[in-house]
Structures are given as structure tokens and as C-alpha cells.
Motif scaffolding. Structure first.
Motif, PDB file in Angstrom:
ATOM      1  N   ILE A  59      52.516   9.634  73.073  1.00 46.29           N
ATOM      2  CA  ILE A  59      51.467   9.752  72.064  1.00 46.29           C
ATOM      3  C   ILE A  59      51.988   9.260  70.717  1.00 46.29           C
ATOM      4  N   GLY A  60      51.140   8.561  69.999  1.00 42.01           N
ATOM      5  CA  GLY A  60      51.452   8.126  68.635  1.00 42.01           C
ATOM      6  C   GLY A  60      50.303   8.471  67.705  1.00 42.01           C
ATOM      7  N   ILE A  61      50.607   9.067  66.561  1.00 41.18           N
ATOM      8  CA  ILE A  61      49.554   9.486  65.626  1.00 41.18           C
ATOM      9  C   ILE A  61      49.968   9.179  64.188  1.00 41.18           C
ATOM     10  N   PRO A  62      49.003   8.831  63.327  1.00 43.55           N
ATOM     11  CA  PRO A  62      49.299   8.706  61.892  1.00 43.55           C
ATOM     12  C   PRO A  62      49.218  10.076  61.225  1.00 43.55           C
ATOM     13  N   LEU A  63      50.298  10.552  60.644  1.00 44.57           N
ATOM     14  CA  LEU A  63      50.265  11.814  59.901  1.00 44.57           C
ATOM     15  C   LEU A  63      49.568  11.616  58.567  1.00 44.57           C
ATOM     16  N   VAL A  64      49.905  10.538  57.864  1.00 44.00           N
ATOM     17  CA  VAL A  64      49.223  10.114  56.641  1.00 44.00           C
ATOM     18  C   VAL A  64      49.091   8.599  56.729  1.00 44.00           C
ATOM     19  N   LYS A  65      47.894   8.070  56.689  1.00 47.16           N
ATOM     20  CA  LYS A  65      47.680   6.638  56.862  1.00 47.16           C
ATOM     21  C   LYS A  65      48.501   5.838  55.862  1.00 47.16           C
ATOM     22  N   ASP A  66      49.192   4.827  56.377  1.00 47.57           N
ATOM     23  CA  ASP A  66      50.042   3.926  55.577  1.00 47.57           C
ATOM     24  C   ASP A  66      51.244   4.625  54.955  1.00 47.57           C
ATOM     25  N   ARG A  67      51.504   5.872  55.352  1.00 53.16           N
ATOM     26  CA  ARG A  67      52.619   6.604  54.726  1.00 53.16           C
ATOM     27  C   ARG A  67      53.542   7.268  55.749  1.00 53.16           C
ATOM     28  N   ALA A  68      52.976   7.909  56.775  1.00 53.56           N
ATOM     29  CA  ALA A  68      53.811   8.665  57.715  1.00 53.56           C
ATOM     30  C   ALA A  68      53.208   8.597  59.106  1.00 53.56           C
ATOM     31  N   TRP A  69      54.095   8.382  60.106  1.00 53.51           N
ATOM     32  CA  TRP A  69      53.647   8.234  61.488  1.00 53.51           C
ATOM     33  C   TRP A  69      54.589   8.997  62.418  1.00 53.51           C
ATOM     34  N   PHE A  70      54.035   9.495  63.521  1.00 52.14           N
ATOM     35  CA  PHE A  70      54.837  10.194  64.529  1.00 52.14           C
ATOM     36  C   PHE A  70      54.565   9.585  65.892  1.00 52.14           C
ATOM     37  N   TRP A  71      55.614   9.567  66.717  1.00 49.63           N
ATOM     38  CA  TRP A  71      55.476   9.110  68.090  1.00 49.63           C
ATOM     39  C   TRP A  71      56.405   9.931  68.974  1.00 49.63           C
ATOM     40  N   GLY A  72      55.951  10.253  70.196  1.00 48.28           N
ATOM     41  CA  GLY A  72      56.786  11.013  71.115  1.00 48.28           C
ATOM     42  C   GLY A  72      56.463  10.670  72.556  1.00 48.28           C
ATOM     43  N   SER A  73      57.433  10.909  73.453  1.00 51.18           N
ATOM     44  CA  SER A  73      57.213  10.624  74.875  1.00 51.18           C
ATOM     45  C   SER A  73      57.966  11.622  75.735  1.00 51.18           C
ATOM     46  N   PHE A  74      57.496  11.781  76.964  1.00 47.82           N
ATOM     47  CA  PHE A  74      58.141  12.621  77.962  1.00 47.82           C
ATOM     48  C   PHE A  74      58.005  11.917  79.305  1.00 47.82           C
ATOM     49  N   THR A  82      65.099  13.633  83.551  1.00 46.88           N
ATOM     50  CA  THR A  82      64.080  14.054  82.592  1.00 46.88           C
ATOM     51  C   THR A  82      64.446  13.509  81.226  1.00 46.88           C
ATOM     52  N   ASN A  83      63.510  12.801  80.587  1.00 46.77           N
ATOM     53  CA  ASN A  83      63.782  12.165  79.293  1.00 46.77           C
ATOM     54  C   ASN A  83      62.707  12.512  78.276  1.00 46.77           C
ATOM     55  N   MET A  84      63.145  12.837  77.070  1.00 47.55           N
ATOM     56  CA  MET A  84      62.241  13.098  75.958  1.00 47.55           C
ATOM     57  C   MET A  84      62.691  12.270  74.751  1.00 47.55           C
ATOM     58  N   ALA A  85      61.739  11.769  73.990  1.00 45.92           N
ATOM     59  CA  ALA A  85      62.050  10.994  72.788  1.00 45.92           C
ATOM     60  C   ALA A  85      60.989  11.272  71.734  1.00 45.92           C
ATOM     61  N   ALA A  86      61.397  11.218  70.460  1.00 47.23           N
ATOM     62  CA  ALA A  86      60.460  11.420  69.350  1.00 47.23           C
ATOM     63  C   ALA A  86      60.947  10.629  68.154  1.00 47.23           C
ATOM     64  N   LYS A  87      59.994  10.147  67.352  1.00 55.42           N
ATOM     65  CA  LYS A  87      60.342   9.339  66.181  1.00 55.42           C
ATOM     66  C   LYS A  87      59.381   9.661  65.035  1.00 55.42           C
ATOM     67  N   LEU A  88      59.947   9.827  63.847  1.00 52.32           N
ATOM     68  CA  LEU A  88      59.171  10.055  62.621  1.00 52.32           C
ATOM     69  C   LEU A  88      59.488   8.940  61.641  1.00 52.32           C
ATOM     70  N   ASN A  89      58.451   8.237  61.189  1.00 51.61           N
ATOM     71  CA  ASN A  89      58.602   7.172  60.187  1.00 51.61           C
ATOM     72  C   ASN A  89      57.835   7.532  58.933  1.00 51.61           C
ATOM     73  N   ILE A  90      58.494   7.373  57.784  1.00 51.22           N
ATOM     74  CA  ILE A  90      57.862   7.656  56.490  1.00 51.22           C
ATOM     75  C   ILE A  90      58.080   6.461  55.570  1.00 51.22           C
TER      76      ILE A  90
END
Length: 379
Positions: A288-303, A323-331
């Protein structure tokens, strides 16, 4: 105290030198219809994975946007008073490559626009390395087993020590060489700019991965730049990231014993039926990938989970559960400054390790930590 700060700075510098490329660049020139460079043009870059960026052309009409995440939907717009706006859409950026654009502006009102929609040329005149970039389309659309060692086979001159049929070998690492190398201990593994080569097994990967977590893989077999410390094969994996659009994906793959043919006995006295066969392999997960704040902050994660069940030549089970998990936060702090936090956790459990005639059932092998071995990055 001063000595401590100096030592800390040297260590940080050494860590920086160990990084590998995980971004690309867009460079270009703005000219008029007579091919005369246009200085002072406002060039704006937009895309789903980054905030809008602006550059002003130099006296030679040159602009550039550097350190861009790989994507296929960048738009470059050039504006100057007295000229029609020039727009280049669907600009493709891949890892470690430079995209060179020439934008032609016509005389006219600024409200008028000239839009060019075309595939960006893939020839990079500044690139000297030998290898290949495996994009998201290739990763997802080619019918291969789902692990990085299979992808390595797509690069020129790379030879691996096994064929991974139906994902039966995805629970084990392949040995591989290229360009006449005699050993594989010069190979380098990197993920999202971090060199992660296993310190206990030089040249090997320290983990296994959720295949759907990757945006692109770059394989270099020669002529690498200074970010690669050896002359071996460099496997550079870039994971996906969130953007301004909500994305949700999932999958379920299965290879069952009924999907394969029975063994044909070459010699009548040897009975091979049921031996060394795929029993039931499953690969499933979501991202799943979602914008936390448009053009400012984004989150993505997988399982993701890979459940591989095979049989040894001794007729005993040889099962692997990963079993693999990953997550990324971009600001995006300001257009020139960005922050990224990334974590990957991979766990492997092996049932039937090192099976032999003396110990046909083998060993049960697990990791040191409950959730798996973590790879963590702040940048």
C-alpha cells in the motif's frame, strides 16, 4: 571532544562513500526555433512521486533536476514571457541514468502551449558502465520465478549455478559470476542506496525479499562508477515509494505438484517418481502507498510470504518459509532537501537443512530475531 567529532565525521564520510545510486537525473536545454539557447526560462518538473521542482535556465539555456526517484510519468514545462509554453510529458527516469531533453520554444503568447508526448530516448551518452536496468514492467510481466537471483540471469554475461523452475530454488541463494570471474566473493548487494553485502558470506545477500517491493533493479557487470567498491557484479535494488495517489496491490501465486509432469525413468531399476519434486509453492502478500500530505509526505509499506515445499532425494521434506516486511517514509522538507526513512525485515525458516544419507531429515534452521533480521536507513 574535537577528536571525537573528527572521527565521527570520517566514519560518516566513509558510510556515504559506500552508498550506491538509487535515483536518476533529468538534464536539458531550452532553445528557440533557430536553435539559440534561451536563458532565464522557468522550467518546472512535476510527477506523482515528488513535489513540484523549479529550475531557471543558465546563460547557455541549460537546466537540470537531480536525484529523482525512478518513474515513468514526469512532466517538464518551460515558460518564458513572449514564448509559448513547451511541455514534455511521460519522461522516463531509471536508476543511475541521465535523461537529456531539448525543449524548443516558439514565439507566441505564454498562455499557448506546445505539448510533446513521447517515450524518452533510452541512450545515455554519459553512462560508461556495462549492465542492465530491470524496470517494474519487466519485473511484473515476465513469467519468471520471483527472486533477485533469477533477475541476475537477465544481465549480459551473468552465469548462475542453477535453474529456478517454478520457484523451487527461491529459498536458496544462487552462486553467480560474470565476464570470466573465477569467484563470486567480489559481488556487491545494495538496497535503496545501502550496501548490504553479507559480512559473514562476502559476495552474498544477507536476506531474502518480497519481490513486489521492488521498483527497479540495476545490475552492473563492468565499468562501474566509484560507488561500487569491487570489480564484481553489483546488484542494486530500489524499493517502491508512496506518491500523491493511493495505491493498493496484492497477489497470490501457487505452483502445485499437479502442475508438473512425472519423472521418466532413464534406467528401469531406479525409481524417481515423487523424488526431487515441487510439492506446493505459494507466494502471497500485499502493498500500500498513501500520501500523508500531498506534495510533502508519503508512506509505503509491503508484506509478503513465500512458502516453498519440496522433497529431497532422500524422500524427506525440504521446506522453506520466508516472511518479509518493508516500509518507507518520504518527506519533502523544501524542494532542495528531502528526508527518507526505510526498514526491511526478512525472516527465513528452513526445514530439512543439510539433509544427507546419515541425516535424511536434515536440520530446522531459523533466524536470530523473532521478526527477522532488520535493515534500517535514515537519510
Amino acid at each position: 571532544m574535537r577528536k571525537t567529532l573528527v572521527i565521527l565525521f570520517v566514519l560518516l564520510l566513509s558510510c556515504t562513500m559506500m552508498a550506491q545510486q538509487r535515483t536518476g537525473n533529468i538534464m536539458g536545454k531550452v532553445v528557440d526555433t533557430d536553435n539559440t539557447p534561451l536563458p532565464g526560462v522557468t522550467v518546472t518538473l512535476t510527477g506523482a512521486l515528488t513535489a513540484p521542482m523549479t529550475s531557471i535556465t543558465s546563460a547557455e539555456g541549460v537546466f537540470r533536476f537531480i536525484s529523482l526517484p525512478p518513474a515513468r510519468d514526469y512532466t517538464v514545462k518551460a515558460e518564458l514571457e513572449g514564448f509559448k509554453a513547451a511541455i514534455q510529458e511521460n519522461v522516463i527516469v531509471v536508476v543511475g541514468a541521465n535523461v537529456e531533453l531539448t525543449m524548443v520554444m516558439e514565439m507566441g503568447a505564454i498562455e499557448e502551449e506546445v505539448t510533446v508526448t513521447a517515450v524518452t530516448p533510452v541512450v545515455d551518452t554519459k553512462k560508461t558502465s556495462v549492465g542492465t536496468n530491470v524496470t517494474q514492467e519487466i519485473l511484473q510481466e515476465l513469467p519468471t520465478a520471483r527472486d533477485p537471483w533469477v533477475i541476475l540471469q537477465m544481465a549480459p554475461s551473468v552465469i548462475v549455478d542453477r535453474e529456478n523452475v517454478g520457484g523451487a530454488e527461491s529459498g536458496q541463494q544462487s552462486n553467480y559470476v560474470a565476464r570470466g570471474a573465477g569467484t563470486y566473493d567480489n559481488n556487491v548487494w545494495a538496497m535503496d542506496g545501502i550496501v548490504i553485502t553479507d559480512p559473514a558470506a562476502i559476495g552474498a545477500s544477507p536476506s531474502y525479499y518480497d519481490f513486489d517491493a521492488f521498483e527497479e533493479m540495476q545490475i552492473t557487470v563492468g565499468g562501474a562508477d566509484v560507488t561500487v567498491q569491487t570489480g564484481g557484479i553489483a546488484m542494486n535494488m530500489v524499493t517502491r515509494r508512496g506518491g500523491n495517489k493511493v495505491t493498493l496491490g496484492g497477489r497470490f501465486y501457487m505452483t502445485d505438484s499437479k502442475f508438473q509432469a512425472d519423472h521418466v525413468d532413464a534406467v528401469e531399476e531406479y525409481e524417481l517418481d515423487g523424488v526431487n519434486k515441487v510439492n506446493n509453492n505459494k507466494d502471497y502478500g500485499f502493498n500500500i502507498g498513501i500520501p500523508l500530505v500531498k506534495d510533502r509526505a508519503w508512506f509505503w509499506g509491503s508484506f509478503g510470504v513465500q512458502d516453498i515445499k519440496t522433497t529431497t532425494v532422500y524422500g524427506t521434506k525440504d521446506d522453506t518459509l520466508m516472511t518479509n516486511m518493508a516500509a518507507k517514509l518520504n518527506i519533502q522538507i523544501i524542494p532542495e532537501n528531502r528526508f527518507e526513512a526505510f526498514i526491511h525485515v526478512g525472516k527465513k525458516e528452513k526445514f530439512g537443512r543439510s539433509a544427507s544419507a546419515a541425516l535424511p531429515d536434515g536440520y530446522m534452521q531459523g533466524g536470530r530475531y523473532h521478526f527477522g533480521s532488520p535493515i534500517l536507513k535514515f537519510q
